[in-house]
Design an enzyme around this catalytic site. Structure first.
Site, PDB file in Angstrom:
ATOM      1  N   CYS A 254      -2.291  -2.756   7.549  1.00 40.54           N
ATOM      2  CA  CYS A 254      -2.157  -3.703   6.435  1.00 40.54           C
ATOM      3  C   CYS A 254      -0.858  -4.503   6.472  1.00 40.54           C
ATOM      4  O   CYS A 254      -0.847  -5.672   6.078  1.00 40.54           O
ATOM      5  CB  CYS A 254      -2.353  -2.976   5.116  1.00 40.54           C
ATOM      6  SG  CYS A 254      -4.086  -2.457   4.929  1.00 40.54           S
TER       7      CYS A 254
ATOM      8  N   ASP B  90       0.786  -1.245   0.000  1.00 41.31           N
ATOM      9  CA  ASP B  90       0.000   0.000   0.000  1.00 41.31           C
ATOM     10  C   ASP B  90       0.817   1.294   0.000  1.00 41.31           C
ATOM     11  O   ASP B  90       0.508   2.231   0.748  1.00 41.31           O
ATOM     12  CB  ASP B  90      -0.979   0.013   1.190  1.00 41.31           C
ATOM     13  CG  ASP B  90      -1.996  -1.114   1.112  1.00 41.31           C
ATOM     14  OD1 ASP B  90      -1.929  -1.916   0.175  1.00 41.31           O
ATOM     15  OD2 ASP B  90      -2.866  -1.185   1.997  1.00 41.31           O
TER      16      ASP B  90
ATOM     17  N   LYS C 124      -6.844  -5.122  -2.915  1.00 40.89           N
ATOM     18  CA  LYS C 124      -7.624  -5.637  -1.777  1.00 40.89           C
ATOM     19  C   LYS C 124      -8.585  -4.585  -1.266  1.00 40.89           C
ATOM     20  O   LYS C 124      -8.403  -3.397  -1.551  1.00 40.89           O
ATOM     21  CB  LYS C 124      -6.681  -6.072  -0.658  1.00 40.89           C
ATOM     22  CG  LYS C 124      -5.877  -4.918  -0.147  1.00 40.89           C
ATOM     23  CD  LYS C 124      -4.866  -5.374   0.873  1.00 40.89           C
ATOM     24  CE  LYS C 124      -4.041  -4.196   1.301  1.00 40.89           C
ATOM     25  NZ  LYS C 124      -4.865  -3.111   1.883  1.00 40.89           N
TER      26      LYS C 124
ATOM     27  N   HIS D 177     -10.689   0.578  -2.853  1.00 37.77           N
ATOM     28  CA  HIS D 177     -12.065   0.558  -2.342  1.00 37.77           C
ATOM     29  C   HIS D 177     -13.074   1.152  -3.316  1.00 37.77           C
ATOM     30  O   HIS D 177     -12.797   2.174  -3.956  1.00 37.77           O
ATOM     31  CB  HIS D 177     -12.154   1.379  -1.049  1.00 37.77           C
ATOM     32  CG  HIS D 177     -11.311   0.862   0.073  1.00 37.77           C
ATOM     33  ND1 HIS D 177     -11.285  -0.458   0.455  1.00 37.77           N
ATOM     34  CD2 HIS D 177     -10.466   1.513   0.929  1.00 37.77           C
ATOM     35  CE1 HIS D 177     -10.465  -0.601   1.495  1.00 37.77           C
ATOM     36  NE2 HIS D 177      -9.948   0.573   1.787  1.00 37.77           N
TER      37      HIS D 177
ATOM     38  N   HIS E 216     -10.621   6.916   1.325  1.00 43.18           N
ATOM     39  CA  HIS E 216      -9.228   6.754   0.873  1.00 43.18           C
ATOM     40  C   HIS E 216      -9.153   5.654  -0.175  1.00 43.18           C
ATOM     41  O   HIS E 216     -10.000   4.749  -0.203  1.00 43.18           O
ATOM     42  CB  HIS E 216      -8.311   6.402   2.055  1.00 43.18           C
ATOM     43  CG  HIS E 216      -8.639   5.086   2.689  1.00 43.18           C
ATOM     44  ND1 HIS E 216      -9.665   4.919   3.590  1.00 43.18           N
ATOM     45  CD2 HIS E 216      -8.101   3.850   2.518  1.00 43.18           C
ATOM     46  CE1 HIS E 216      -9.742   3.659   3.949  1.00 43.18           C
ATOM     47  NE2 HIS E 216      -8.807   2.975   3.298  1.00 43.18           N
TER      48      HIS E 216
ATOM     49  N   ASP F 127      -4.572  -0.895  -1.659  1.00 44.50           N
ATOM     50  CA  ASP F 127      -5.893  -0.780  -1.072  1.00 44.50           C
ATOM     51  C   ASP F 127      -6.768  -0.198  -2.183  1.00 44.50           C
ATOM     52  O   ASP F 127      -6.374   0.785  -2.841  1.00 44.50           O
ATOM     53  CB  ASP F 127      -5.779   0.200   0.115  1.00 44.50           C
ATOM     54  CG  ASP F 127      -6.748  -0.100   1.235  1.00 44.50           C
ATOM     55  OD1 ASP F 127      -7.106  -1.275   1.442  1.00 44.50           O
ATOM     56  OD2 ASP F 127      -7.150   0.862   1.922  1.00 44.50           O
TER      57      ASP F 127
ATOM     58  N   HIS G 237     -17.589   1.966   0.242  1.00 47.48           N
ATOM     59  CA  HIS G 237     -16.920   1.001   1.129  1.00 47.48           C
ATOM     60  C   HIS G 237     -17.315   1.186   2.594  1.00 47.48           C
ATOM     61  O   HIS G 237     -17.396   2.324   3.091  1.00 47.48           O
ATOM     62  CB  HIS G 237     -15.393   1.096   0.989  1.00 47.48           C
ATOM     63  CG  HIS G 237     -14.694  -0.084   1.575  1.00 47.48           C
ATOM     64  ND1 HIS G 237     -13.949  -0.021   2.728  1.00 47.48           N
ATOM     65  CD2 HIS G 237     -14.692  -1.379   1.184  1.00 47.48           C
ATOM     66  CE1 HIS G 237     -13.491  -1.237   3.011  1.00 47.48           C
ATOM     67  NE2 HIS G 237     -13.925  -2.080   2.088  1.00 47.48           N
TER      68      HIS G 237
HETATM   69  C1  VGL Z   1      -4.880   0.678   5.642  1.00 48.10           C
HETATM   70  C2  VGL Z   1      -6.374   1.759   7.003  1.00 48.10           C
HETATM   71  C3  VGL Z   1      -7.384   1.586   6.067  1.00 48.10           C
HETATM   72  C4  VGL Z   1      -3.471   0.226   5.410  1.00 48.10           C
HETATM   73  C5  VGL Z   1      -5.870   0.477   4.699  1.00 48.10           C
HETATM   74  O1  VGL Z   1      -3.055   0.099   4.239  1.00 48.10           O
HETATM   75  O2  VGL Z   1      -2.751  -0.006   6.413  1.00 48.10           O
HETATM   76  N1  VGL Z   1      -5.145   1.301   6.788  1.00 48.10           N
HETATM   77  N2  VGL Z   1      -7.121   0.940   4.937  1.00 48.10           N
HETATM   78 ZN    ZN Z   2      -8.537   0.950   3.344  1.00 45.04          ZN
END
Ligand code: VGL
Ligand code: ZN
Length: 225
Positions: free
Chosen positions: A164, A8, A115, A49, A90, A47, A53
Site C-alpha cells: 500500500c 494502514d 480503501k 474490506h 484482514h 484498508d 473481499h
Molecule cells: C496491504 C496487503 C493487503 C497493505 C493491504 O496495506 O499494504 N497489503 N492489503
Molecule cells: Zn487489504
C-alpha cells in the site's frame, strides 16, 4: 503545502495479533508520531474490506494466502484483468483488526481515507483501484482532497512498504505531486523483495525514497533528539 499520508497503521498489519502482520510493523509508530507535527496536512488511510473481499483466500476454494493469486476484472472494461495476490482475511470493516493501532497519535490526524471497500476490487493505493483502462475506478477522492487543501508535496509512511505504501506513493507521483517515502517510516511484507525490486519501481515512478537522516527530512524541520 506539505501533506503526510500515514498508510494502514492497523492492528491486522501489526504484531503480535495481526492476521497479516508485517515484521516490526508497530515499531515505526514513534517515528511517525514525531514526524506528524512537521506537516500542515495529516491524513491516515485504512484498508477497509467487506467480508466477501476478493483478496481473501478464504473466498476462493482451494487457494492459499500469500502464495496464490486471483484475477480481478475492471468493472468498467472487462478486457482489463489484473492478477492479484491472495491474503488471509484482514481489515474487515468495523472489526478490531481494522482499527488503527492505539500508539498512533490520532489527535494529530485530520482526516481518514478508507480503501479496498469494493468486494471485487483490490485497492492497495489510497487514490484508486489499479485499473488503468480506464483509470479511476474506485477513486477515493484523495487526489481532489489534497488539491482542495492546496497540497503540493506528498510524504508517505506506514504499512506495507511493498504494497500500500508503494502503490499510494506511485499514484501520488502520477497525480503530479512531488512524492517522498521515508524509508525508516515503513516496513515491508517481504523486505528482500522490496530491496530487490520494489524500491526501484517506486523510484522509477518518480518517487524519492529518503532516509530520516537525509537532507530532505532535515529541510522540513525534523531534528533528531
Ligand atoms: C496491504 C496487503 C493487503 C497493505 C493491504 O496495506 O499494504 N497489503 N492489503
Ligand atoms: Zn487489504
Amino acid at each position: 503545502m506539505r501533506a503526510i499520508l500515514v498508510v494502514d497503521m492497523q492492528e491486522d498489519f501489526c504484531p503480535p495479533n495481526g492476521s497479516l502482520a508485517v515484521e516490526d510493523g508497530r515499531e515505526i509508530t514513534a517515528l511517525i508520531n514525531s514526524l506528524l507535527p512537521l506537516f500542515p496536512v495529516r491524513l491516515a488511510t485504512q484498508d477497509w474490506h467487506p467480508t466477501d473481499h476478493v483478496s481473501f483466500a478464504s473466498n476462493h476454494a482451494g487457494k492459499e494466502p500469500f502464495v496464490d493469486f486471483t484475477t480481478i476484472i475492471n468493472p468498467e472494461n472487462p478486457e482489463e484483468k489484473i492478477e492479484t495476490r491472495l491474503w488471509p482475511d484482514h481489515c474487515v470493516q468495523g472489526s478490531p483488526g481494522a482499527a488503527l493501532i492505539p500508539e498512533l497519535d490520532t489527535s494529530l490526524i485530520q482526516d481518514y481515507v478508507k480503501k479496498g471497500t469494493h468486494p471485487q476490487c483490490e485497492t492497495y493505493s489510497a487514490f484508486c483501484s489499479p485499473f488503468r483502462k480506464p483509470r479511476g475506478f474506485g477513486d477515493t477522492g484523495l487526489a481532489r482532497k489534497l488539491r482542495d487543501q492546496g497540497v503540493d508535496e506528498v510524504w508517505v509512511v506506514g504499512l506495507a512498504a511493498d504494497y500500500c505504501v508503494q502503490s499510494t506513493a506511485v499514484d501520488a507521483a502520477k497525480e503530479g505531486f512531488p512524492t517522498f517515502i521515508i524509508e525508516e517510516g515503513t516496513k515491508a511484507v517481504d523486505p528482500s523483495e522490496w530491496e530487490a525490486t520494489g524500491r526501484m519501481a517506486v523510484v522509477e515512478a518518480g518517487v524519492k525514497v529518503v532516509s530520516i537522516e537525509g537532507e530532505e527530512v532535515k529541510s522540513i524541520g525534523w531534528k533528531q533528539d
